[in-house]
Design a protein around this motif. Structure first.
Motif, PDB file in Angstrom:
ATOM      1  N   SER A  58       0.751  -1.122   0.123  1.00  0.00           N
ATOM      2  CA  SER A  58      -0.040  -0.047   0.000  1.00  0.00           C
ATOM      3  C   SER A  58       0.930   1.402   0.003  1.00  0.00           C
ATOM      4  O   SER A  58       0.321   2.518  -0.123  1.00  0.00           O
ATOM      5  N   ILE A  59       2.111   1.213   0.298  1.00  0.00           N
ATOM      6  CA  ILE A  59       3.077   2.288   0.386  1.00  0.00           C
ATOM      7  C   ILE A  59       3.504   2.636  -0.939  1.00  0.00           C
ATOM      8  O   ILE A  59       4.117   1.936  -1.783  1.00  0.00           O
ATOM      9  N   VAL A  60       3.151   3.923  -1.436  1.00  0.00           N
ATOM     10  CA  VAL A  60       3.479   4.238  -2.848  1.00  0.00           C
ATOM     11  C   VAL A  60       4.948   5.206  -3.078  1.00  0.00           C
ATOM     12  O   VAL A  60       5.427   6.034  -2.379  1.00  0.00           O
ATOM     13  N   LEU A  61       5.767   4.394  -3.937  1.00  0.00           N
ATOM     14  CA  LEU A  61       6.921   5.149  -4.320  1.00  0.00           C
ATOM     15  C   LEU A  61       6.764   6.352  -5.268  1.00  0.00           C
ATOM     16  O   LEU A  61       6.241   6.079  -6.257  1.00  0.00           O
TER      17      LEU A  61
ATOM     18  N   LEU B 117      12.278   0.361   2.331  1.00  0.00           N
ATOM     19  CA  LEU B 117      13.635   0.955   2.280  1.00  0.00           C
ATOM     20  C   LEU B 117      14.703   0.433   2.140  1.00  0.00           C
ATOM     21  O   LEU B 117      15.635   0.895   1.356  1.00  0.00           O
ATOM     22  N   PHE B 118      14.853  -0.681   2.277  1.00  0.00           N
ATOM     23  CA  PHE B 118      15.933  -1.917   2.205  1.00  0.00           C
ATOM     24  C   PHE B 118      15.732  -2.719   1.155  1.00  0.00           C
ATOM     25  O   PHE B 118      16.749  -3.579   1.011  1.00  0.00           O
ATOM     26  N   GLY B 119      14.665  -2.829   0.162  1.00  0.00           N
ATOM     27  CA  GLY B 119      14.418  -3.814  -0.583  1.00  0.00           C
ATOM     28  C   GLY B 119      14.179  -5.014  -0.541  1.00  0.00           C
ATOM     29  O   GLY B 119      14.142  -5.688  -1.204  1.00  0.00           O
ATOM     30  N   ALA B 120      13.875  -5.124   0.856  1.00  0.00           N
ATOM     31  CA  ALA B 120      13.181  -6.611   1.312  1.00  0.00           C
ATOM     32  C   ALA B 120      11.915  -6.680   0.472  1.00  0.00           C
ATOM     33  O   ALA B 120      11.366  -7.820   0.356  1.00  0.00           O
ATOM     34  N   ALA B 121      11.094  -5.745   0.238  1.00  0.00           N
ATOM     35  CA  ALA B 121      10.204  -5.607  -0.630  1.00  0.00           C
ATOM     36  C   ALA B 121      10.036  -4.582  -1.680  1.00  0.00           C
ATOM     37  O   ALA B 121      10.769  -3.373  -1.501  1.00  0.00           O
ATOM     38  N   ASN B 122       9.494  -4.977  -2.745  1.00  0.00           N
ATOM     39  CA  ASN B 122       9.425  -4.007  -3.989  1.00  0.00           C
ATOM     40  C   ASN B 122       8.031  -3.033  -3.988  1.00  0.00           C
ATOM     41  O   ASN B 122       6.977  -3.643  -4.052  1.00  0.00           O
ATOM     42  N   PRO B 123       8.507  -1.605  -4.160  1.00  0.00           N
ATOM     43  CA  PRO B 123       7.142  -1.069  -4.122  1.00  0.00           C
ATOM     44  C   PRO B 123       6.104  -1.200  -5.323  1.00  0.00           C
ATOM     45  O   PRO B 123       6.672  -1.637  -6.465  1.00  0.00           O
ATOM     46  N   SER B 124       5.025  -1.473  -5.198  1.00  0.00           N
ATOM     47  CA  SER B 124       3.812  -1.859  -6.314  1.00  0.00           C
ATOM     48  C   SER B 124       2.697  -0.807  -6.109  1.00  0.00           C
ATOM     49  O   SER B 124       1.970  -1.192  -7.118  1.00  0.00           O
ATOM     50  N   ALA B 125       2.445   0.057  -5.409  1.00  0.00           N
ATOM     51  CA  ALA B 125       1.270   0.591  -4.920  1.00  0.00           C
ATOM     52  C   ALA B 125       1.008   1.766  -6.072  1.00  0.00           C
ATOM     53  O   ALA B 125       2.155   2.197  -6.405  1.00  0.00           O
ATOM     54  N   LYS B 126      -0.021   2.089  -6.288  1.00  0.00           N
ATOM     55  CA  LYS B 126      -0.704   3.396  -7.212  1.00  0.00           C
ATOM     56  C   LYS B 126      -1.450   3.963  -6.668  1.00  0.00           C
ATOM     57  O   LYS B 126      -2.369   3.367  -5.944  1.00  0.00           O
ATOM     58  N   LEU B 127      -1.543   5.331  -6.903  1.00  0.00           N
ATOM     59  CA  LEU B 127      -2.365   6.160  -6.120  1.00  0.00           C
ATOM     60  C   LEU B 127      -3.762   6.088  -6.524  1.00  0.00           C
ATOM     61  O   LEU B 127      -4.105   6.148  -7.863  1.00  0.00           O
ATOM     62  N   PRO B 128      -4.658   5.999  -5.534  1.00  0.00           N
ATOM     63  CA  PRO B 128      -6.115   5.874  -5.943  1.00  0.00           C
ATOM     64  C   PRO B 128      -6.722   7.467  -5.779  1.00  0.00           C
ATOM     65  O   PRO B 128      -7.802   7.556  -5.946  1.00  0.00           O
ATOM     66  N   MET B 129      -5.981   8.351  -5.578  1.00  0.00           N
ATOM     67  CA  MET B 129      -6.262   9.907  -5.525  1.00  0.00           C
ATOM     68  C   MET B 129      -5.214  10.819  -6.447  1.00  0.00           C
ATOM     69  O   MET B 129      -4.106  10.433  -5.867  1.00  0.00           O
ATOM     70  N   THR B 130      -5.865  11.606  -6.916  1.00  0.00           N
ATOM     71  CA  THR B 130      -4.909  12.503  -7.579  1.00  0.00           C
ATOM     72  C   THR B 130      -4.372  13.514  -6.552  1.00  0.00           C
ATOM     73  O   THR B 130      -4.847  13.966  -5.652  1.00  0.00           O
ATOM     74  N   PHE B 131      -2.879  13.841  -6.504  1.00  0.00           N
ATOM     75  CA  PHE B 131      -2.230  14.635  -5.659  1.00  0.00           C
ATOM     76  C   PHE B 131      -1.969  15.936  -6.237  1.00  0.00           C
ATOM     77  O   PHE B 131      -1.557  16.315  -7.213  1.00  0.00           O
ATOM     78  N   PRO B 132      -2.735  17.032  -5.784  1.00  0.00           N
ATOM     79  CA  PRO B 132      -2.617  18.496  -6.390  1.00  0.00           C
ATOM     80  C   PRO B 132      -1.277  19.058  -6.150  1.00  0.00           C
ATOM     81  O   PRO B 132      -0.439  18.643  -5.280  1.00  0.00           O
ATOM     82  N   ARG B 133      -0.969  20.016  -6.845  1.00  0.00           N
ATOM     83  CA  ARG B 133       0.305  21.024  -6.612  1.00  0.00           C
ATOM     84  C   ARG B 133      -0.137  22.033  -5.648  1.00  0.00           C
ATOM     85  O   ARG B 133       0.903  22.557  -4.806  1.00  0.00           O
ATOM     86  N   ASN B 134      -1.316  22.494  -5.482  1.00  0.00           N
ATOM     87  CA  ASN B 134      -1.392  23.580  -4.692  1.00  0.00           C
ATOM     88  C   ASN B 134      -3.093  23.430  -4.188  1.00  0.00           C
ATOM     89  O   ASN B 134      -3.758  22.793  -5.040  1.00  0.00           O
ATOM     90  N   MET B 135      -3.631  24.486  -3.335  1.00  0.00           N
ATOM     91  CA  MET B 135      -4.899  24.515  -2.860  1.00  0.00           C
ATOM     92  C   MET B 135      -5.784  25.022  -3.821  1.00  0.00           C
ATOM     93  O   MET B 135      -6.991  24.526  -3.946  1.00  0.00           O
ATOM     94  N   GLY B 136      -5.321  25.723  -4.737  1.00  0.00           N
ATOM     95  CA  GLY B 136      -6.235  26.173  -5.832  1.00  0.00           C
ATOM     96  C   GLY B 136      -6.713  25.386  -6.806  1.00  0.00           C
ATOM     97  O   GLY B 136      -7.655  25.683  -7.687  1.00  0.00           O
TER      98      GLY B 136
ATOM     99  N   PHE C 262      -3.502  10.280 -10.714  1.00  0.00           N
ATOM    100  CA  PHE C 262      -4.223   8.973 -10.224  1.00  0.00           C
ATOM    101  C   PHE C 262      -3.594   7.906 -11.128  1.00  0.00           C
ATOM    102  O   PHE C 262      -3.265   7.835 -12.210  1.00  0.00           O
ATOM    103  N   GLY C 263      -3.205   6.807 -10.273  1.00  0.00           N
ATOM    104  CA  GLY C 263      -2.592   5.666 -11.039  1.00  0.00           C
ATOM    105  C   GLY C 263      -1.199   5.698 -10.709  1.00  0.00           C
ATOM    106  O   GLY C 263      -0.493   4.533 -11.154  1.00  0.00           O
ATOM    107  N   HIS C 264      -0.625   6.750 -10.727  1.00  0.00           N
ATOM    108  CA  HIS C 264       0.836   6.896 -10.349  1.00  0.00           C
ATOM    109  C   HIS C 264       1.665   6.038  -9.251  1.00  0.00           C
ATOM    110  O   HIS C 264       1.001   5.845  -8.081  1.00  0.00           O
ATOM    111  N   GLY C 265       2.714   5.434  -9.356  1.00  0.00           N
ATOM    112  CA  GLY C 265       3.476   4.641  -8.413  1.00  0.00           C
ATOM    113  C   GLY C 265       4.556   3.944  -9.206  1.00  0.00           C
ATOM    114  O   GLY C 265       4.488   3.292 -10.188  1.00  0.00           O
TER     115      GLY C 265
END
Length: 737
Positions: free
Chosen positions: A382-385, A554-573, A611-614
């Motif tokens: 669930s942790i997104v790179l 962090l140490f590579g014992a697991a490989n990130p695979s998560a993808k964002l389910p929400m868009t991340f804005p640049r700013n509040m506007g 959305f979907g980035h990871g």
């Protein structure tokens, strides 16, 4: 003897004529007084029973013993639920209580908050986490969880995005069904299952300005197309109950909205379960200005289709008189009571009211090590790179010194997020603890907070900089505290709290660019970090095993695979924001040409993270797109296929995403709509054929008459790694029926 009394209360039958649930309910209804019927629609909080003796608890106990309470919430544990159930069995008809509780992302074993889990795009993992939560809760006497929340949320100012699956209707619908299956299991009445609740019906996630409990105003087309489908998916998955919403929808409180509850849910969708109000929402119709007083609110709620009143005391105080005065038809009360009794019979409570309150099973469920193992695996998924320039991650083992810095570096309670039933920080590893575990004895791991989460001053920065100065790698943990996201936690400013961003800048100023770990219950804005950091892990609130899961990545014992389910804005506007943008008559084709275009003059239109980035520690190639047919006939289907290859150095999972676009339609369609996804794990050098079946439903939408239809013409099919990372495209033609 007890079972015999209960069967007598349910109506006796001849041994040669086994009674169906419907027959038993009908016979019991015929024995009930109006007051006893109303009692079954009355749900009260039992918090008063958990403290010292008080008058309210005494009065409530009297109501339970007289059969005037149908359900309790906030009572948990085998001992306490047995005690209150015994009170209910002293009533004339010995109708057992239902015990409900907000088991949102775990009972004792805490999984990532639902929005974090949604980032895994792993339906099996989400179903399993709900199943584990149900197993622990059911062994503690709980029959009913007020989850999953299936509201679509596109404004991260709204704190309750934490509880949902994000912004997309298709993804949200698939997750809603998975969570219902997980909570309820193969059937109601299983000793490791609880009743699920699809909430909040409906459109609560579109609260104006992202402010909790606020009004919602939207078109019928948007309601049916975007906000209702996850609820329909929950019905189709067999959800036992629904909870209505606090908000008004186009001027009518959802609790009193017959169009939602009678016409759509119980009518068109044929829902046979219980509709429960949200906490006090019947009473709040008076405050909204929709009902004159509490009796008027009770009448409007029952007529509109709200079966059970949670904590308003509106039905208990008013409904019997309303029926006797001819203001509410008794058949509406009977229908609501029947729905409640059916679930009690299906749960097996009339045959053994204590069957879920088993101390031995409770102890076994709480000590099962597989639950924590599942929590760790789910958190890692669930942790997104978000970013990994220059391949900074994973960290190399054997480093001489690592500094773990930041207000959340040694957090435990904050790892769990909100809506926790049982928190035991003593059994949890913080991020610092987990880094020490994985780094090994040869690596010196230092820690300094720098500031608390509010981070109002820089007094602790010096110690943090000193710890970082001699380190070979620096990990900076920033974000929200657990109580900054969730119900009643709307934020007008979703940037990193206080001066946390300045701590990052201070580390940069001494030549240390840290690996950044962000913990939160919503998308946050952190532009300076997004621009200048090399590596960013977005951990959400990752649960009981979250610290170790972050260290695994962090140490590579697991490989990130998560993808964002929400868009991340640049700013509040930019808020609210979603990948499902619509083309305008004056679109922006590039950031250099925005004059008289639909653009901001001080910000790009594009999000910070789509959305979907990871990202992953490996790479994937998409090749050889094929379609089984260039056209789709009236009743046809076609198959889109391609080859996915792991072209990188390590094994990993890729979430491949299918999007469609209808470029010309009677109602303008979004530029992209998610219509499929698959999570595929590949070894280095391995490749696999991937296919999606596309039918007319995949291309349909609600037209101006709210008819589900496909309009003939050209459609674009797109496959990619994110909504803004499309790798393959194909056009098809769809003919008329």
């Amino acid at each position: 003897m007890l079972a015999g009394l209960l069967l007598l209360g349910a109506g006796t039958v001849h041994a040669s004529e086994p009674a169906t649930v419907a027959q038993r309910v009908d016979r019991l209804l015929r024995q009930m007084t109006l007051e006893e019927k109303v009692g079954q629609l009355n749900q009260l909080s039992g918090k008063e029973f958990t403290g010292p003796a008080n008058d309210k608890a005494v009065n409530m106990e009297r109501e339970i013993r007289s059969g005037r309470v149908g359900s309790m919430l906030n009572i948990k544990g085998a001992a306490d639920t047995r005690r209150l159930q015994a009170m209910a069995l002293q009533s004339r008809l010995k109708i057992p209580l239902l015990f409900g509780l907000d088991v949102i992302h775990g009972y004792q074993t805490v999984f990532p908050v639902p929005l974090g889990e949604a980032s895994s795009w792993d339906l099996e993992a989400m179903e399993e986490s709900a199943r584990i939560a149900a197993r622990e809760a059911a062994a503690s006497g709980i029959h009913w969880t007020f989850a999953p929340m299936v509201d679509i949320g596109r404004d991260p100012r709204w704190g309750r995005v934490m509880e949902g699956a994000g912004e997309d209707t298709y993804l949200g619908s698939r997750i809603a069904a998975a969570r219902v299956r997980g909570f309820q299991g193969a059937r109601l009445g299983g000793l490791e299952s609880v009743m699920a609740t699809a909430k909040h019906f409906a459109a609560y996630g579109a609260a104006i300005a992202g402010r909790d409990y606020n009004a919602v105003d939207m078109s019928e087309q948007l309601l049916h197309e975007t906000y209702l489908p996850p609820f329909k998916a929950a019905v189709d998955a067999g959800a036992a109950t629904f909870m209505n919403a606090f908000n008004t929808l186009n001027g009518i409180p959802a609790t009193g909205h017959s169009g939602l509850q009678r016409d759509i849910l119980k009518g068109a969708w044929g829902f046979q379960g219980i509709v429960v109000s949200d906490w006090g929402s019947v009473r709040e119709m008076v405050v909204h200005g929709h009902a004159q007083d509490l009796p008027d609110a009770a009448a409007k709620a029952i007529v509109a289709g709200s079966d059970m009143d949670m904590e308003s005391n509106a039905y208990a105080s008013s409904l019997a008189k309303l029926v006797r005065d001819g203001k509410v038809p008794v058949k509406l009360v009977d229908d609501a009571v029947r729905r409640v009794l059916v679930k009690k019979f299906e749960l097996g409570l009339f045959d053994d009211p204590y069957r879920f309150s088993d101390p031995a099973r409770e102890r076994a469920a709480m000590s099962d090590p597989r639950h924590r193992q599942a929590a760790r695996a789910t958190a890692a998924k669930s942790i997104v790179l978000l970013k990994n320039d220059q391949g900074v991650l994973p960290l190399k083992r054997g480093l001489g010194a690592i500094a773990v810095i930041g207000p959340l570096a040694d957090a435990r309670r904050d790892l769990e997020g909100g809506w926790i039933v049982k928190s035991d920080a003593a059994t949890m590893a913080s991020l610092v603890d987990a880094v020490r575990e994985q780094a090994g004895p040869a690596t010196r791991v230092s820690y300094a907070a720098g500031c608390d989460v509010a981070c109002r001053d820089t007094g602790g920065f010096a110690a943090a900089l000193e710890a970082a100065a001699g380190a070979d790698a620096v990990v900076l943990a920033v974000g929200e505290s657990w109580d900054m996201s969730g119900e009643a936690k709307s934020r007008a400013d979703i940037r990193l709290p206080g001066r946390q961003g300045e701590l990052f800048e201070a580390l940069r100023a001494i030549g240390k660019t840290p690996v950044v770990v962000v913990m939160a219950g919503r998308p946050l804005i952190f532009e300076n970090i997004a621009e200048q950091a090399n590596s960013i892990l977005y951990a959400w609130f990752p649960g009981s095993e979250g610290g170790r899961a972050i260290a695994d990545l962090l140490f590579g014992a697991a490989n990130p695979s998560a993808k964002l389910p929400m868009t991340f804005p640049r700013n509040m506007g930019q808020l609210p924001i979603s990948y499902q943008q619509y083309e305008t008559g004056r679109p922006v084709r590039d950031d250099k040409n925005i004059v008289y275009k639909s653009a901001y003059i001080d910000s790009p239109n594009t999000p910070r993270y789509a959305f979907g980035h990871g990202l992953s520690y490996t790479s994937f190639a998409y090749r050889d797109l094929r379609v089984s047919s260039a056209g789709m006939g009236p009743d046809g289907k076609l198959t889109l296929s391609f080859t996915l290859a792991n072209t990188g150095p390590v094994a990993g999972a890729e979430v491949v995403q299918l999007y469609v676009r209808d470029p010309v339609a009677s109602i303008v369609r979004p530029m992209k709509e998610l219509k499929g996804f698959q999570r595929i794990h590949l070894a280095p050098g391995q490749q696999q054929a991937v296919s999606f079946t596309i039918d007319r439903d995949s291309l349909a939408f609600f037209d101006r008459k709210l008819q589900w239809a496909v309009e003939p013409g050209r459609f674009e099919l797109m496959v990619g790694s994110a909504s803004d990372d499309i790798r393959l495209r194909q056009a098809i033609e769809v003919t008329a029926r």
